[in-house]
Design a protein around this motif. Structure first.
Motif, PDB file in Angstrom:
ATOM      1  N   TYR A 147       0.838  -1.200   0.000  1.00 23.50           N
ATOM      2  CA  TYR A 147       0.000   0.000   0.000  1.00 23.50           C
ATOM      3  C   TYR A 147       0.869   1.245   0.000  1.00 23.50           C
ATOM      4  CZ  TYR A 147      -4.033   2.971   1.092  1.00 23.50           C
ATOM      5  OH  TYR A 147      -5.027   3.926   1.043  1.00 23.50           O
ATOM      6  N   PHE A 148       1.923   1.242   0.812  1.00 22.91           N
ATOM      7  CA  PHE A 148       2.861   2.372   0.813  1.00 22.91           C
ATOM      8  C   PHE A 148       3.509   2.533  -0.557  1.00 22.91           C
ATOM      9  CE2 PHE A 148       4.100   2.473   5.635  1.00 22.91           C
ATOM     10  CZ  PHE A 148       2.818   2.874   5.938  1.00 22.91           C
ATOM     11  N   GLU A 149       3.951   1.418  -1.120  1.00 18.62           N
ATOM     12  CA  GLU A 149       4.664   1.454  -2.398  1.00 18.62           C
ATOM     13  C   GLU A 149       3.806   2.043  -3.515  1.00 18.62           C
ATOM     14  OE1 GLU A 149       6.202  -1.860  -5.597  1.00 18.62           O
ATOM     15  OE2 GLU A 149       6.538  -2.294  -3.473  1.00 18.62           O
ATOM     16  N   GLU A 150       2.519   1.714  -3.514  1.00 17.09           N
ATOM     17  CA  GLU A 150       1.672   2.098  -4.640  1.00 17.09           C
ATOM     18  C   GLU A 150       0.838   3.348  -4.392  1.00 17.09           C
ATOM     19  OE1 GLU A 150      -0.580  -1.130  -6.227  1.00 17.09           O
ATOM     20  OE2 GLU A 150       1.198  -2.387  -6.538  1.00 17.09           O
ATOM     21  N   THR A 151       0.686   3.764  -3.132  1.00 20.52           N
ATOM     22  CA  THR A 151      -0.184   4.914  -2.862  1.00 20.52           C
ATOM     23  C   THR A 151       0.457   5.982  -2.000  1.00 20.52           C
ATOM     24  OG1 THR A 151      -1.176   4.137  -0.794  1.00 20.52           O
ATOM     25  CG2 THR A 151      -2.126   3.275  -2.842  1.00 20.52           C
ATOM     26  N   ASP A 152       1.674   5.756  -1.516  1.00 21.28           N
ATOM     27  CA  ASP A 152       2.314   6.666  -0.547  1.00 21.28           C
ATOM     28  C   ASP A 152       1.496   6.808   0.734  1.00 21.28           C
ATOM     29  OD1 ASP A 152       4.457   7.115  -2.233  1.00 21.28           O
ATOM     30  OD2 ASP A 152       3.572   8.879  -3.152  1.00 21.28           O
ATOM     31  N   GLY A 153       0.639   5.826   1.000  1.00 22.06           N
ATOM     32  CA  GLY A 153      -0.134   5.819   2.233  1.00 22.06           C
ATOM     33  C   GLY A 153      -1.393   6.655   2.218  1.00 22.06           C
ATOM     34  N   ALA A 154      -1.682   7.281   1.101  1.00 22.21           N
ATOM     35  CA  ALA A 154      -2.854   8.158   1.051  1.00 22.21           C
ATOM     36  C   ALA A 154      -3.906   7.561   0.121  1.00 22.21           C
ATOM     37  CB  ALA A 154      -2.452   9.547   0.561  1.00 22.21           C
ATOM     38  N   PRO A 155      -5.176   7.629   0.469  1.00 21.98           N
ATOM     39  CA  PRO A 155      -5.657   8.199   1.732  1.00 21.98           C
ATOM     40  C   PRO A 155      -5.725   7.144   2.828  1.00 21.98           C
ATOM     41  CG  PRO A 155      -7.519   7.623   0.377  1.00 21.98           C
ATOM     42  CD  PRO A 155      -6.286   7.248  -0.423  1.00 21.98           C
ATOM     43  N   GLY A 156      -5.948   7.610   4.032  1.00 23.09           N
ATOM     44  CA  GLY A 156      -6.375   6.733   5.107  1.00 23.09           C
ATOM     45  C   GLY A 156      -5.335   6.270   6.082  1.00 23.09           C
ATOM     46  N   TRP A 157      -4.028   6.334   5.726  1.00 21.26           N
ATOM     47  CA  TRP A 157      -3.040   5.809   6.664  1.00 21.26           C
ATOM     48  C   TRP A 157      -2.560   6.896   7.607  1.00 21.26           C
ATOM     49  CZ3 TRP A 157      -1.745   0.974   7.821  1.00 21.26           C
ATOM     50  CH2 TRP A 157      -0.678   0.813   8.713  1.00 21.26           C
ATOM     51  N   GLN A 158      -2.305   6.504   8.853  1.00 24.16           N
ATOM     52  CA  GLN A 158      -1.800   7.435   9.852  1.00 24.16           C
ATOM     53  C   GLN A 158      -0.674   6.756  10.632  1.00 24.16           C
ATOM     54  OE1 GLN A 158      -4.470   8.651  13.186  1.00 24.16           O
ATOM     55  NE2 GLN A 158      -4.006  10.725  12.513  1.00 24.16           N
ATOM     56  N   GLY A 159       0.508   7.408  10.685  1.00 27.21           N
ATOM     57  CA  GLY A 159       1.641   6.864  11.416  1.00 27.21           C
ATOM     58  C   GLY A 159       2.549   6.037  10.534  1.00 27.21           C
ATOM     59  N   GLY A 160       3.248   5.078  11.158  1.00 26.19           N
ATOM     60  CA  GLY A 160       4.198   4.239  10.436  1.00 26.19           C
ATOM     61  C   GLY A 160       3.776   2.786  10.460  1.00 26.19           C
ATOM     62  N   CYS A 161       4.592   1.959   9.819  1.00 24.20           N
ATOM     63  CA  CYS A 161       4.352   0.517   9.794  1.00 24.20           C
ATOM     64  C   CYS A 161       5.481  -0.178  10.540  1.00 24.20           C
ATOM     65  CB  CYS A 161       4.278   0.015   8.356  1.00 24.20           C
ATOM     66  SG  CYS A 161       4.114  -1.790   8.231  1.00 24.20           S
ATOM     67  N   PHE A 162       5.150  -0.837  11.629  1.00 26.66           N
ATOM     68  CA  PHE A 162       6.154  -1.557  12.404  1.00 26.66           C
ATOM     69  C   PHE A 162       6.741  -2.677  11.570  1.00 26.66           C
ATOM     70  CE2 PHE A 162       7.552  -4.988  15.139  1.00 26.66           C
ATOM     71  CZ  PHE A 162       8.338  -4.322  16.067  1.00 26.66           C
ATOM     72  N   VAL A 163       8.076  -2.814  11.641  1.00 23.98           N
ATOM     73  CA  VAL A 163       8.759  -3.934  10.993  1.00 23.98           C
ATOM     74  C   VAL A 163       9.634  -4.618  12.030  1.00 23.98           C
ATOM     75  CG1 VAL A 163       8.700  -3.080   8.626  1.00 23.98           C
ATOM     76  CG2 VAL A 163      10.533  -2.324  10.151  1.00 23.98           C
ATOM     77  N   PHE A 164       9.809  -5.915  11.888  1.00 25.73           N
ATOM     78  CA  PHE A 164      10.510  -6.690  12.910  1.00 25.73           C
ATOM     79  C   PHE A 164      12.021  -6.678  12.679  1.00 25.73           C
ATOM     80  CE2 PHE A 164       6.185  -8.187  13.220  1.00 25.73           C
ATOM     81  CZ  PHE A 164       6.005  -8.410  14.578  1.00 25.73           C
ATOM     82  N   ASP A 165      12.592  -5.494  12.646  1.00 22.40           N
ATOM     83  CA  ASP A 165      14.037  -5.368  12.555  1.00 22.40           C
ATOM     84  C   ASP A 165      14.445  -4.040  13.172  1.00 22.40           C
ATOM     85  OD1 ASP A 165      14.053  -3.256  10.443  1.00 22.40           O
ATOM     86  OD2 ASP A 165      13.367  -4.854   9.102  1.00 22.40           O
ATOM     87  N   ALA A 166      15.696  -3.685  13.074  1.00 27.10           N
ATOM     88  CA  ALA A 166      16.209  -2.515  13.788  1.00 27.10           C
ATOM     89  C   ALA A 166      15.681  -1.192  13.254  1.00 27.10           C
ATOM     90  CB  ALA A 166      17.741  -2.510  13.743  1.00 27.10           C
ATOM     91  N   ARG A 167      15.036  -1.193  12.096  1.00 25.26           N
ATOM     92  CA  ARG A 167      14.451   0.052  11.587  1.00 25.26           C
ATOM     93  C   ARG A 167      13.216   0.444  12.398  1.00 25.26           C
ATOM     94  NH1 ARG A 167      13.474  -1.576   5.534  1.00 25.26           N
ATOM     95  NH2 ARG A 167      12.938  -3.504   6.659  1.00 25.26           N
ATOM     96  N   GLU A 168      12.609  -0.488  13.054  1.00 21.35           N
ATOM     97  CA  GLU A 168      11.458  -0.334  13.957  1.00 21.35           C
ATOM     98  C   GLU A 168      10.162  -0.031  13.212  1.00 21.35           C
ATOM     99  OE1 GLU A 168      10.414   2.933  17.083  1.00 21.35           O
ATOM    100  OE2 GLU A 168      11.646   1.408  18.105  1.00 21.35           O
ATOM    101  N   ALA A 169      10.094   1.101  12.509  1.00 22.63           N
ATOM    102  CA  ALA A 169       8.865   1.460  11.795  1.00 22.63           C
ATOM    103  C   ALA A 169       9.217   2.257  10.551  1.00 22.63           C
ATOM    104  CB  ALA A 169       7.927   2.266  12.686  1.00 22.63           C
ATOM    105  N   LEU A 170       8.503   1.959   9.457  1.00 26.14           N
ATOM    106  CA  LEU A 170       8.719   2.654   8.194  1.00 26.14           C
ATOM    107  C   LEU A 170       7.575   3.612   7.919  1.00 26.14           C
ATOM    108  CD1 LEU A 170       9.854  -0.290   5.868  1.00 26.14           C
ATOM    109  CD2 LEU A 170      11.259   1.154   7.354  1.00 26.14           C
TER     110      LEU A 170
END
Length: 262
Positions: free
Chosen positions: A222-245
């Motif tokens: 969803y991020f890749e194809e829409t840049d998170g818009a519309p409807g997304w708020q905040g980040g996406c947790f990932v299970f590595d040291a980046r924590e959230a994208l």
């Protein structure tokens, strides 16, 4: 629909992908994949089970692409299409290749995604539904977050259904407890990369709910194809040291990315 990023990518390529496919030889595959991934200087996790493969890996781009090409020589993995993101450093400390009972634990052996997926909805279509407030038949749309509560706390769709589960195996009972919230609506289950919402959507269908979809490729797609818009708020947790994208698939925290030495 997403914006084109013309900047030079960071040096480390991160990939995530999965496939539900019968593996009768997971132990043999474990040794083969461990050897190739190590030879390509990759770190991260590969999970194998009789139901399929699930992986999160990072390393130099040439090494990652070489490993993916190697995977695709195996007919069962020929159609793998990993989701990609870039980082300045490798967000994993080591390489782990494990054989598990399930590649995503639900504790419902009757759920077999390989036998037939629930319908999926493309990110661009979901974005349109969220923008207009209903699906193409005029039915109200609800997004159902199948992730754990601590992941959701980093970000999710505005107004999503969040049952505060602490592990995915709690999801089936949560559905039974809250089924009335879903009746008469178009339900789109989603998760980080698609694996949990794939099982979730099948379960929702199996208990008799109509108009159920899974978000194709999960939040990362969803991020890749829409840049998170519309409807997304905040980040996406990932299970590595980046924590959230964030929606641009880059870490939200400037100091994130390098795992602590343990």
């Amino acid at each position: 629909m997403g914006a084109v990023n013309t900047s030079t990518p960071a040096p480390i390529l991160n990939i995530s992908t999965y496939k539900f496919v019968t593996l009768v030889d997971p132990e043999t595959l474990r040794a083969q994949l461990q050897g190739n991934a190590a030879a390509n200087h990759l770190k991260g996790t590969i999970l194998l089970a009789e139901e399929g493969i699930n992986l999160f890996l990072a390393g130099p781009a040439d090494g990652v692409r070489s490993f993916v090409a190697y995977l695709r020589t195996e007919p069962r993995f020929a159609d793998l299409a990993p989701k990609e993101s870039w980082s300045a450093t490798t967000p994993f400390l080591r390489l782990k290749v494990k054989v598990k009972r399930e590649i995503i634990r639900m504790n419902h052996p009757s759920i077999h995604p390989e036998a037939g997926r629930a319908p999926s909805v493309a990110p661009a279509v979901l974005a349109r539904w969220l923008a207009q407030g209903h699906d193409d038949d005029g039915r109200p749309v609800v997004t159902l977050d199948t992730r754990n509560a601590f992941e959701i706390d980093h970000g999710t769709f505005v107004g999503t259904i969040d049952w505060r589960i602490s592990k995915f195996s709690e999801f089936p009972q949560a559905v039974l407890d809250h089924r009335a919230e879903l009746e008469g609506k178009t339900v789109v289950s989603f998760c980080t990369g698609g694996i949990r919402c794939e099982k979730a959507a099948i379960y929702l269908q199996d208990i008799g709910l109509d108009h159920v979809y899974q978000l194709e490729g999960g939040i990362l797609k969803y991020f890749e194809e829409t840049d998170g818009a519309p409807g997304w708020q905040g980040g996406c947790f990932v299970f590595d040291a980046r924590e959230a994208l964030g929606a641009q698939l880059t870490p939200l925290r400037a100091d994130a990315g390098t795992p602590p030495v343990r």
